[in-house]
Design a protein around this motif. Structure first.
Motif, PDB file in Angstrom:
ATOM      1  N   ILE A  20       0.705  -1.262  -0.064  1.00  0.00           N
ATOM      2  CA  ILE A  20      -0.017   0.029  -0.064  1.00  0.00           C
ATOM      3  C   ILE A  20       0.752   1.256   0.137  1.00  0.00           C
ATOM      4  CG2 ILE A  20      -1.656   1.212   1.354  1.00  0.00           C
ATOM      5  CD1 ILE A  20      -2.931  -0.919  -0.066  1.00  0.00           C
ATOM      6  N   ILE A  21       1.937   1.173   0.656  1.00  0.00           N
ATOM      7  CA  ILE A  21       2.836   2.324   0.757  1.00  0.00           C
ATOM      8  C   ILE A  21       3.047   3.082  -0.707  1.00  0.00           C
ATOM      9  CG2 ILE A  21       4.694   1.199   1.154  1.00  0.00           C
ATOM     10  CD1 ILE A  21       4.071   4.654   2.922  1.00  0.00           C
ATOM     11  N   ALA A  22       3.572   1.892  -1.341  1.00  0.00           N
ATOM     12  CA  ALA A  22       4.008   2.298  -2.677  1.00  0.00           C
ATOM     13  C   ALA A  22       2.935   2.564  -3.746  1.00  0.00           C
ATOM     14  CB  ALA A  22       4.432   0.860  -3.536  1.00  0.00           C
ATOM     15  N   LEU A  23       1.893   2.046  -3.491  1.00  0.00           N
ATOM     16  CA  LEU A  23       0.478   2.740  -4.151  1.00  0.00           C
ATOM     17  C   LEU A  23       0.381   4.170  -3.891  1.00  0.00           C
ATOM     18  CD1 LEU A  23      -1.597  -0.505  -4.176  1.00  0.00           C
ATOM     19  CD2 LEU A  23      -0.356   0.269  -5.923  1.00  0.00           C
ATOM     20  N   VAL A  24       0.547   4.381  -2.381  1.00  0.00           N
ATOM     21  CA  VAL A  24       0.095   5.841  -2.072  1.00  0.00           C
ATOM     22  C   VAL A  24       1.194   6.849  -2.749  1.00  0.00           C
ATOM     23  CG1 VAL A  24       0.021   7.409  -0.308  1.00  0.00           C
ATOM     24  CG2 VAL A  24      -0.933   4.983   0.228  1.00  0.00           C
TER      25      VAL A  24
END
Length: 95
Positions: free
Chosen positions: A30-34
């Motif tokens: 998720i952190i990469a998608l954010v």
């Protein structure tokens, strides 16, 4: 909105299959998608600021620059291309 929900549903289904097979998916965390979402938003700052600087209405900037880039071109279900492709012989049949 329907293509986004269908995409989410397909992703959920694939995730369940990965889970049943006990395989870790290649999806980024998720952190990469954010971070990717931040890049997408950041790309819109300069065109939006330019529109404001030139006193172009914000709605025009939204319609001409931001919306097409943020949401892309969704599939329309146009069958014309599929019909043309199905009527033309493939290269395998030509030799």
């Amino acid at each position: 909105m329907k293509p986004y929900l269908m995409s989410l549903g397909a992703g959920l289904l694939v995730g369940i299959i990965y889970s049943l097979l006990q395989v870790r998916s290649p999806a980024p965390p998720i952190i990469a998608l954010v971070g990717l979402f931040g890049i997408l938003l950041g790309e819109q700052v300069i065109p939006f600021a330019t529109a404001l600087w030139t006193r172009e209405p914000a709605a025009m900037s939204w319609l001409n620059h931001i919306k097409p880039h943020m949401f892309g071109h969704l599939p329309t279900g146009d069958t014309t291309a599929a019909k043309v492709a199905s009527t033309q012989p493939s290269q395998d049949q030509n030799g």
